[in-house]
Design a protein around this motif. Structure first.
Motif, PDB file in Angstrom:
ATOM      1  N   MET A  48      64.814  12.521  -7.327  1.00  0.00           N
ATOM      2  CA  MET A  48      64.058  13.248  -6.310  1.00  0.00           C
ATOM      3  C   MET A  48      62.687  12.610  -6.066  1.00  0.00           C
ATOM      4  O   MET A  48      62.144  12.705  -4.969  1.00  0.00           O
ATOM      5  N   PHE A  49      62.139  11.928  -7.072  1.00  0.00           N
ATOM      6  CA  PHE A  49      60.879  11.201  -6.879  1.00  0.00           C
ATOM      7  C   PHE A  49      61.114  10.022  -5.934  1.00  0.00           C
ATOM      8  O   PHE A  49      60.346   9.789  -5.006  1.00  0.00           O
ATOM      9  N   THR A  50      62.200   9.296  -6.166  1.00  0.00           N
ATOM     10  CA  THR A  50      62.565   8.190  -5.281  1.00  0.00           C
ATOM     11  C   THR A  50      62.764   8.705  -3.865  1.00  0.00           C
ATOM     12  O   THR A  50      62.251   8.132  -2.889  1.00  0.00           O
ATOM     13  N   MET A  51      63.494   9.805  -3.739  1.00  0.00           N
ATOM     14  CA  MET A  51      63.739  10.389  -2.418  1.00  0.00           C
ATOM     15  C   MET A  51      62.418  10.800  -1.756  1.00  0.00           C
ATOM     16  O   MET A  51      62.239  10.609  -0.548  1.00  0.00           O
ATOM     17  N   ALA A  52      61.486  11.335  -2.538  1.00  0.00           N
ATOM     18  CA  ALA A  52      60.189  11.747  -1.990  1.00  0.00           C
ATOM     19  C   ALA A  52      59.386  10.553  -1.481  1.00  0.00           C
ATOM     20  O   ALA A  52      58.742  10.646  -0.432  1.00  0.00           O
ATOM     21  N   LEU A  53      59.420   9.429  -2.212  1.00  0.00           N
ATOM     22  CA  LEU A  53      58.702   8.238  -1.743  1.00  0.00           C
ATOM     23  C   LEU A  53      59.275   7.753  -0.416  1.00  0.00           C
ATOM     24  O   LEU A  53      58.530   7.391   0.502  1.00  0.00           O
ATOM     25  N   VAL A  54      60.591   7.749  -0.310  1.00  0.00           N
ATOM     26  CA  VAL A  54      61.230   7.333   0.940  1.00  0.00           C
ATOM     27  C   VAL A  54      60.875   8.328   2.047  1.00  0.00           C
ATOM     28  O   VAL A  54      60.598   7.938   3.188  1.00  0.00           O
ATOM     29  N   GLY A  55      60.841   9.609   1.703  1.00  0.00           N
ATOM     30  CA  GLY A  55      60.425  10.629   2.665  1.00  0.00           C
ATOM     31  C   GLY A  55      58.999  10.416   3.142  1.00  0.00           C
ATOM     32  O   GLY A  55      58.676  10.642   4.308  1.00  0.00           O
ATOM     33  N   ARG A  56      58.141   9.947   2.241  1.00  0.00           N
ATOM     34  CA  ARG A  56      56.763   9.636   2.627  1.00  0.00           C
ATOM     35  C   ARG A  56      56.754   8.526   3.681  1.00  0.00           C
ATOM     36  O   ARG A  56      56.006   8.590   4.655  1.00  0.00           O
ATOM     37  N   ALA A  57      57.593   7.519   3.500  1.00  0.00           N
ATOM     38  CA  ALA A  57      57.690   6.441   4.492  1.00  0.00           C
ATOM     39  C   ALA A  57      58.143   7.004   5.835  1.00  0.00           C
ATOM     40  O   ALA A  57      57.599   6.636   6.887  1.00  0.00           O
ATOM     41  N   VAL A  58      59.108   7.891   5.814  1.00  0.00           N
ATOM     42  CA  VAL A  58      59.608   8.495   7.058  1.00  0.00           C
ATOM     43  C   VAL A  58      58.487   9.258   7.767  1.00  0.00           C
ATOM     44  O   VAL A  58      58.333   9.160   8.985  1.00  0.00           O
ATOM     45  N   THR A  59      57.662   9.988   7.013  1.00  0.00           N
ATOM     46  CA  THR A  59      56.571  10.734   7.655  1.00  0.00           C
ATOM     47  C   THR A  59      55.539   9.799   8.269  1.00  0.00           C
ATOM     48  O   THR A  59      54.963  10.125   9.303  1.00  0.00           O
TER      49      THR A  59
END
Length: 130
Positions: A48-59
């Motif tokens: 979920m940390f990895t997913m959150a970092l990728v989500g940060r890129a999307v934002t």
């Protein structure tokens, strides 16, 4: 169209902070001994940390967090984090798959660590400004 790549450094200290914030203290995220005992190559980042970092890129690509309409991934490979000051890097890239008539942009996202994809079916839909 390709979007600009974003790179995130991940260290063991990041994993400790994420464990505290999430409450996920599974020792595979901090103990090499436990991680290798269960067959992992070493300590791994929380999925979920990895997913959150990728989500940060999307934002960042979207321009703001509230412009992200949909986001989802599948975990395919763990992110191994060495016990040193450098840690590892996750590189996130995306390409525009479609722009709809109602102002939505669908992205196909790629996240890699040491040249290996760590997520599959990573997709996001963002609201196009304008």
């Amino acid at each position: 169209m390709e979007l600009p790549a974003q790179t995130f450094q991940v260290t063991r200290a990041d994993l400790v902070r994420y464990a505290g914030a999430s409450g996920d203290f599974n020792p595979i995220h901090w103990s090499d001994r436990v991680a290798t005992t269960v067959g992992l190559p070493g300590v791994i980042a929380h999925g979920m940390f990895t997913m959150a970092l990728v989500g940060r890129a999307v934002t960042v690509w979207a321009g703001s967090p509230d412009a992200v309409v949909e986001y989802g991934v599948r975990f395919t490979r763990p992110v191994v984090v060495p016990d040193d000051d450098q840690g590892t890097e996750i590189e996130v890239t995306a390409r525009v798959r479609e722009v709809t008539e109602d102002g939505l942009t669908r992205l196909e996202v790629t996240a890699t660590c040491l040249g290996e994809k760590v997520l599959s079916q990573a997709r996001a839909t963002i609201r196009t400004a304008g």
